[in-house]
Motif scaffolding. Sequence first.
Motif, PDB file in Angstrom:
ATOM      1  N   SER A  47       0.840  -1.200   0.000  1.00  0.00           N
ATOM      2  CA  SER A  47       0.000   0.000   0.000  1.00  0.00           C
ATOM      3  C   SER A  47       0.875   1.250   0.000  1.00  0.00           C
ATOM      4  CB  SER A  47      -0.926  -0.014   1.216  1.00  0.00           C
ATOM      5  OG  SER A  47      -0.142  -0.036   2.407  1.00  0.00           O
ATOM      6  N   LEU A  48       0.206   2.412  -0.108  1.00  0.00           N
ATOM      7  CA  LEU A  48       0.909   3.695  -0.123  1.00  0.00           C
ATOM      8  C   LEU A  48       0.148   4.652   0.781  1.00  0.00           C
ATOM      9  CD1 LEU A  48       3.457   4.382  -1.760  1.00  0.00           C
ATOM     10  CD2 LEU A  48       2.013   5.625  -3.364  1.00  0.00           C
ATOM     11  N   GLU A  49       0.865   5.354   1.629  1.00  0.00           N
ATOM     12  CA  GLU A  49       0.237   6.264   2.584  1.00  0.00           C
ATOM     13  C   GLU A  49      -0.215   7.552   1.889  1.00  0.00           C
ATOM     14  OE1 GLU A  49      -0.493   5.598   5.717  1.00  0.00           O
ATOM     15  OE2 GLU A  49       0.286   3.581   5.353  1.00  0.00           O
ATOM     16  N   PRO A  50      -1.264   8.222   2.439  1.00  0.00           N
ATOM     17  CA  PRO A  50      -1.765   9.470   1.838  1.00  0.00           C
ATOM     18  C   PRO A  50      -0.690  10.531   1.662  1.00  0.00           C
ATOM     19  CG  PRO A  50      -3.341   8.640   3.441  1.00  0.00           C
ATOM     20  CD  PRO A  50      -2.133   7.772   3.539  1.00  0.00           C
ATOM     21  N   ASP A  51       0.195  10.692   2.646  1.00  0.00           N
ATOM     22  CA  ASP A  51       1.223  11.737   2.521  1.00  0.00           C
ATOM     23  C   ASP A  51       2.140  11.481   1.330  1.00  0.00           C
ATOM     24  OD1 ASP A  51       0.231  13.049   4.697  1.00  0.00           O
ATOM     25  OD2 ASP A  51       1.693  12.218   6.129  1.00  0.00           O
ATOM     26  N   PHE A  54       4.555   0.547  -9.745  1.00  0.00           N
ATOM     27  CA  PHE A  54       3.389   1.329 -10.145  1.00  0.00           C
ATOM     28  C   PHE A  54       2.392   1.375  -8.982  1.00  0.00           C
ATOM     29  CE2 PHE A  54       4.975  -0.059 -14.254  1.00  0.00           C
ATOM     30  CZ  PHE A  54       4.732   1.022 -15.096  1.00  0.00           C
ATOM     31  N   PHE A  55       1.660   2.474  -8.908  1.00  0.00           N
ATOM     32  CA  PHE A  55       0.509   2.573  -8.032  1.00  0.00           C
ATOM     33  C   PHE A  55      -0.730   2.311  -8.883  1.00  0.00           C
ATOM     34  CE2 PHE A  55      -2.896   4.991  -5.874  1.00  0.00           C
ATOM     35  CZ  PHE A  55      -2.864   4.352  -4.643  1.00  0.00           C
ATOM     36  N   LEU A  56      -1.534   1.311  -8.498  1.00  0.00           N
ATOM     37  CA  LEU A  56      -2.665   0.864  -9.302  1.00  0.00           C
ATOM     38  C   LEU A  56      -3.976   1.236  -8.627  1.00  0.00           C
ATOM     39  CD1 LEU A  56      -0.291  -0.952 -10.351  1.00  0.00           C
ATOM     40  CD2 LEU A  56      -1.999  -2.727 -10.762  1.00  0.00           C
ATOM     41  N   LEU A  57      -4.934   1.675  -9.462  1.00  0.00           N
ATOM     42  CA  LEU A  57      -6.290   1.930  -8.996  1.00  0.00           C
ATOM     43  C   LEU A  57      -7.259   1.166  -9.884  1.00  0.00           C
ATOM     44  CD1 LEU A  57      -6.109   5.772  -8.342  1.00  0.00           C
ATOM     45  CD2 LEU A  57      -6.715   4.044  -6.624  1.00  0.00           C
ATOM     46  N   PRO A  58      -8.296   0.528  -9.297  1.00  0.00           N
ATOM     47  CA  PRO A  58      -9.281  -0.176 -10.132  1.00  0.00           C
ATOM     48  C   PRO A  58     -10.076   0.825 -10.972  1.00  0.00           C
ATOM     49  CG  PRO A  58      -9.991  -0.126  -7.836  1.00  0.00           C
ATOM     50  CD  PRO A  58      -8.585   0.412  -7.863  1.00  0.00           C
ATOM     51  N   ALA A  95      -5.904   6.117  -1.254  1.00  0.00           N
ATOM     52  CA  ALA A  95      -4.977   5.261  -0.510  1.00  0.00           C
ATOM     53  C   ALA A  95      -5.617   3.928  -0.149  1.00  0.00           C
ATOM     54  CB  ALA A  95      -4.514   5.978   0.758  1.00  0.00           C
ATOM     55  N   GLU A  96      -6.911   3.967   0.192  1.00  0.00           N
ATOM     56  CA  GLU A  96      -7.596   2.750   0.613  1.00  0.00           C
ATOM     57  C   GLU A  96      -7.813   1.784  -0.547  1.00  0.00           C
ATOM     58  OE1 GLU A  96     -11.940   1.424   2.537  1.00  0.00           O
ATOM     59  OE2 GLU A  96     -11.358   3.552   2.430  1.00  0.00           O
ATOM     60  N   HIS A  97      -8.115   2.328  -1.743  1.00  0.00           N
ATOM     61  CA  HIS A  97      -8.471   1.456  -2.867  1.00  0.00           C
ATOM     62  C   HIS A  97      -7.292   1.162  -3.810  1.00  0.00           C
ATOM     63  CE1 HIS A  97     -12.467   2.756  -1.517  1.00  0.00           C
ATOM     64  NE2 HIS A  97     -12.939   1.679  -2.137  1.00  0.00           N
ATOM     65  N   GLY A  98      -6.193   1.861  -3.648  1.00  0.00           N
ATOM     66  CA  GLY A  98      -5.043   1.629  -4.504  1.00  0.00           C
ATOM     67  C   GLY A  98      -4.042   0.675  -3.894  1.00  0.00           C
ATOM     68  N   ARG A  99      -3.113   0.242  -4.718  1.00  0.00           N
ATOM     69  CA  ARG A  99      -2.067  -0.664  -4.242  1.00  0.00           C
ATOM     70  C   ARG A  99      -0.816  -0.460  -5.089  1.00  0.00           C
ATOM     71  NH1 ARG A  99      -5.271  -3.767  -7.671  1.00  0.00           N
ATOM     72  NH2 ARG A  99      -4.111  -5.080  -9.165  1.00  0.00           N
ATOM     73  N   VAL A 100       0.317  -0.821  -4.540  1.00  0.00           N
ATOM     74  CA  VAL A 100       1.588  -0.731  -5.243  1.00  0.00           C
ATOM     75  C   VAL A 100       1.959  -2.119  -5.753  1.00  0.00           C
ATOM     76  CG1 VAL A 100       4.047  -0.213  -5.056  1.00  0.00           C
ATOM     77  CG2 VAL A 100       2.375   1.227  -3.882  1.00  0.00           C
ATOM     78  N   GLU A 101       2.343  -2.187  -7.010  1.00  0.00           N
ATOM     79  CA  GLU A 101       2.833  -3.440  -7.584  1.00  0.00           C
ATOM     80  C   GLU A 101       4.185  -3.192  -8.231  1.00  0.00           C
ATOM     81  OE1 GLU A 101       0.265  -5.560 -10.172  1.00  0.00           O
ATOM     82  OE2 GLU A 101      -1.418  -5.634  -8.760  1.00  0.00           O
ATOM     83  N   THR A 102       5.077  -4.125  -8.099  1.00  0.00           N
ATOM     84  CA  THR A 102       6.401  -4.033  -8.726  1.00  0.00           C
ATOM     85  C   THR A 102       6.488  -5.035  -9.868  1.00  0.00           C
ATOM     86  OG1 THR A 102       7.334  -5.598  -7.138  1.00  0.00           O
ATOM     87  CG2 THR A 102       7.494  -3.245  -6.607  1.00  0.00           C
ATOM     88  N   PHE A 103       7.223  -4.643 -10.886  1.00  0.00           N
ATOM     89  CA  PHE A 103       7.376  -5.485 -12.082  1.00  0.00           C
ATOM     90  C   PHE A 103       8.860  -5.601 -12.417  1.00  0.00           C
ATOM     91  CE2 PHE A 103       3.218  -3.613 -12.210  1.00  0.00           C
ATOM     92  CZ  PHE A 103       2.383  -4.594 -12.730  1.00  0.00           C
ATOM     93  N   PRO A 104       9.368  -6.817 -12.534  1.00  0.00           N
ATOM     94  CA  PRO A 104      10.786  -6.990 -12.901  1.00  0.00           C
ATOM     95  C   PRO A 104      11.046  -6.488 -14.333  1.00  0.00           C
ATOM     96  CG  PRO A 104       9.844  -9.016 -12.004  1.00  0.00           C
ATOM     97  CD  PRO A 104       8.696  -8.093 -12.266  1.00  0.00           C
ATOM     98  N   GLN A 105      12.285  -6.214 -14.615  1.00  0.00           N
ATOM     99  CA  GLN A 105      12.688  -5.782 -15.951  1.00  0.00           C
ATOM    100  C   GLN A 105      12.233  -6.794 -17.008  1.00  0.00           C
ATOM    101  OE1 GLN A 105      16.890  -5.193 -16.334  1.00  0.00           O
ATOM    102  NE2 GLN A 105      16.824  -4.863 -18.544  1.00  0.00           N
ATOM    103  N   GLY A 106      11.650  -6.262 -18.129  1.00  0.00           N
ATOM    104  CA  GLY A 106      11.197  -7.106 -19.216  1.00  0.00           C
ATOM    105  C   GLY A 106       9.766  -7.597 -19.084  1.00  0.00           C
ATOM    106  N   THR A 107       9.115  -7.275 -17.971  1.00  0.00           N
ATOM    107  CA  THR A 107       7.747  -7.735 -17.749  1.00  0.00           C
ATOM    108  C   THR A 107       6.755  -6.923 -18.568  1.00  0.00           C
ATOM    109  OG1 THR A 107       8.318  -8.331 -15.478  1.00  0.00           O
ATOM    110  CG2 THR A 107       5.972  -8.154 -15.992  1.00  0.00           C
ATOM    111  N   THR A 108       5.686  -7.573 -19.043  1.00  0.00           N
ATOM    112  CA  THR A 108       4.580  -6.866 -19.681  1.00  0.00           C
ATOM    113  C   THR A 108       3.643  -6.367 -18.590  1.00  0.00           C
ATOM    114  OG1 THR A 108       4.699  -8.273 -21.640  1.00  0.00           O
ATOM    115  CG2 THR A 108       2.654  -7.052 -21.302  1.00  0.00           C
ATOM    116  N   VAL A 109       3.475  -5.046 -18.522  1.00  0.00           N
ATOM    117  CA  VAL A 109       2.619  -4.452 -17.489  1.00  0.00           C
ATOM    118  C   VAL A 109       1.159  -4.548 -17.918  1.00  0.00           C
ATOM    119  CG1 VAL A 109       2.145  -2.389 -16.130  1.00  0.00           C
ATOM    120  CG2 VAL A 109       4.495  -2.917 -16.817  1.00  0.00           C
ATOM    121  N   VAL A 110       0.835  -4.042 -19.100  1.00  0.00           N
ATOM    122  CA  VAL A 110      -0.504  -4.190 -19.687  1.00  0.00           C
ATOM    123  C   VAL A 110      -0.323  -4.500 -21.159  1.00  0.00           C
ATOM    124  CG1 VAL A 110      -1.582  -2.592 -18.052  1.00  0.00           C
ATOM    125  CG2 VAL A 110      -0.784  -1.731 -20.243  1.00  0.00           C
TER     126      VAL A 110
END
Length: 475
Positions: A5-9, A111-115, A29-44
């Motif tokens: 997760s990521l804090e509001p500040d 990346f910080f992701l939001l639905p 902050a409540e609905h988002g999340r942080v995801e990490t992707f290794p080098q070479g990964t397809t994000v979308v």
Amino acid sequence: MNEQSLEPDELRTLFLFEGLSDEQIGWIAEHGRVETFPQGTTVVREGEPATCFYVLLSGTLRMTRAVRGEEVEMHRSDQRGVYCGATQFFLEKRDEHPYGASVYALTDTAFFLLPAEELAERFRAWFPMSAHLLEGMFLGSRNAQLVIGQRERLLALGALSAGLTHELNNPAAAAVRATSSLRERVAGMRHKLALLARHEIEPGLLEKLIDVQETLVKRVANAPGLTAMQAADREDELTDWLDDHDVADGWDLAPIFVPAGITASDLDEVGGTVGEEFLNAALRWLGYALETETLMGEIEDATTRISKLLAAAKQYSQMDRAPHQWIDVHDGLDSTLVMLSGKIGAGVRVVKEYDRSVPQVPAYAGELNQVWTNLVDNAVAAMEGRGTLTVRTAVENDRVMIEIGDTGHGVPPENRQRIFEPFFTTKPVGDGTGLGLDISWRIVVNRHHGDLRVQSEPGDTRFQVLLPLTEQPHS
């Protein structure tokens, strides 16, 4: 990939969220999340359902789009806060808009992701007016680009068709005129042949006359060119000869004989062959034969011109050819100049400075012809019907350089950085769509991995296209 997760500040350090209220940033902050992707990964991946809105926190991303089966890089960035993914989440019918591009992690990224669906609902509740404005701008811009792009293609097609029609009309009309005249001359030959027959000319004499005719007719194609003064002197000389030999209306025959290279000594030979009794009819028959040969030459020239024009049109359209092939850029340049000759006009002098040693390049020939069309059309418009259009080719390091130059008013310095932007135009309202150079840029840079640049000052503007000499790997 890892999630956290990521804090509001910390969210407020991202430019997208810095102006939100405490309630709004709390929801993010409540609905988002942080995801990490290794080098070479397809994000979308382009075309898949757009489920998430991505904000770059760290690393470098690469964005591509599929263009006619080939993946073309559109953007890459390491700027914290740039966003991608479901960027059209604000649309009412969002399910009709999948991911518009593929995104890859060039390095380890976070990346910080939001639905997207939940974000869209909140966004419309928080900023109803902005949501309506954004949707209207997006749909309006998309529709405008589709309509204007279609209009641009139709206008280009109309201009090319008009130019080709104009170019075809001249040789076609010449062929029609020559065919009509040829019919009259053939009828005249039949009449004179009948006169000779009625005078019971001896078969041997007729054969000699035919031999003389064939000899003189062969000279027509190789007859030397004469100045107006020389032609007039030759006509006077032949007219005098015809008058001296009592040939009726000799002034009418002389203009036929002179362009065919017939001299007084040739007429002496004809007279010696047929004698005074048949001279008048024989010379008339010979005149018709020479005119017939000349007219057939005109028809051949006209139909050859038509054939070349149609060949240029076929080359320009790349009919019956593979879309991607090794090409000689001069073929496309020449066919484009032929297709646009009507629009170029008589007031513009075309100069070709071709380096014929330039090797072939791998390219989409039909698309490059569209680039040449846009650049030549802009150059002609800049010169306002009078000036010099220069088309030059050369090898520059490991690339082929094609330069389209004009002597028009030039591109002002403040516009040079904007001329490749979509919808930017310096032409009066209604005269230009602002898509020509944008399309050319995408074809040259994105499609062919080349470069398109401009150098300009009043009286000397040069657009340079640089194409790689070797096949480039897919992006």
